[in-house]
Design a protein around this motif. Structure first.
Motif, PDB file in Angstrom:
ATOM      1  N   VAL A   1      -6.340   7.134  -4.137  1.00 36.77           N
ATOM      2  CA  VAL A   1      -5.309   6.209  -3.651  1.00 36.77           C
ATOM      3  C   VAL A   1      -4.552   6.817  -2.475  1.00 36.77           C
TER       4      VAL A   1
ATOM      5  N   GLY B   1       0.814  -1.217   0.000  1.00 37.42           N
ATOM      6  CA  GLY B   1       0.000   0.000   0.000  1.00 37.42           C
ATOM      7  C   GLY B   1       0.842   1.259   0.000  1.00 37.42           C
TER       8      GLY B   1
ATOM      9  N   GLU C   1      -5.719   4.178   0.254  1.00 41.08           N
ATOM     10  CA  GLU C   1      -5.019   2.919  -0.020  1.00 41.08           C
ATOM     11  C   GLU C   1      -4.670   2.139   1.239  1.00 41.08           C
TER      12      GLU C   1
END
Length: 248
Positions: free
Chosen positions: A148, A120, A152
């Protein structure tokens, strides 16, 4: 459960994060770590909704919070003043927080979480670096980048503990909240580096503002649809999420 209890839970998680990274010199020069309360809320969403929440899960949530704080410190670095004492200590604070979350992960022996967070962090940093590249991206690609960066690590946390049923709310909510915050700074004449890059992609600031307004409206409608149709979330949490959006 009401908004007060939810806020108290967020504050407790924030306190636990601070306790794990407290250092007198860093506090003096760089202040307390910066944490995003919206992200903390979504980290705690499964707990607040009544999911089983062990000591290991709680420690994992703290670790995710420390990772966010570490990455934020590194993003604050101003290259033009990199030799300043405060800037040097900001670098050190990010490294210190990194060391703390690695220490917690190593002690826990939680291999699935270590793997997911490592992947991640790589994904998040790859998207963060787009801001500094000369490449041109579409607006949809920029929205994905914002998403993201914001979601994430929480997505990875959800995957480890089988909380994926909350991902839809988390992805939509955090993207919407970040766009609202970024748009507010834009209106104040203080756009972030990210929004400056997005304006370049749109080629016209007025067109860009219109596109952002449209995206915000679309996300609000989408989130409301999810909340209205959800049989997963408690009503108090649905109300809190709606109030989050209204306040921003």
């Amino acid at each position: 459960m009401d908004a007060t209890y939810i806020q108290q839970s967020i504050e407790q998680l924030k306190t636990n994060i601070f306790m794990h990274v407290r250092h007198r010199t860093l506090l003096q020069y760089t202040g307390t770590p910066v944490v995003n309360e919206n992200q903390l809320f979504y980290l705690l969403l499964p707990f607040l909704n009544g999911e089983k929440w062990s000591k290991q899960i709680d420690e994992s949530a703290i670790t995710v919070g420390i990772v966010h704080a570490s990455l934020y410190e590194h993003e604050k670095i101003n290259e033009k003043h990199a030799l300043d004492k405060e800037q040097q200590l900001t670098v050190l604070s990010g490294d210190f927080y990194s060391g703390r979350y690695y220490e917690i992960l190593a002690r826990s022996g939680n291999i699935p979480l270590i793997r997911q967070l490592s992947e991640g962090i790589v994904s998040r940093c790859e998207h963060q670096m787009k801001v500094y590249e000369s490449n041109q991206y579409t607006m949809d690609q920029w929205y994905e980048t914002i998403s993201v960066i914001q979601t994430e690590l929480i997505k990875r946390f959800y995957q480890v503990y089988q909380f994926e049923q909350y991902s839809t709310f988390m992805h939509t909510g955090l993207l919407l909240l970040q766009l609202l915050e970024e748009y507010r700074y834009l209106q104040q004449g203080k756009p972030s580096i990210l929004f400056k890059k997005m304006i370049e992609s749109a080629e016209d600031e007025k067109i860009f503002e219109s596109m952002i307004e449209k995206q915000i409206s679309s996300l609000k409608n989408l989130l409301n649809e999810y909340l209205q149709s959800s049989t997963v979330l408690k009503d108090d949490l649905k109300l809190y999420i709606k109030q989050q959006i209204a306040l921003n």
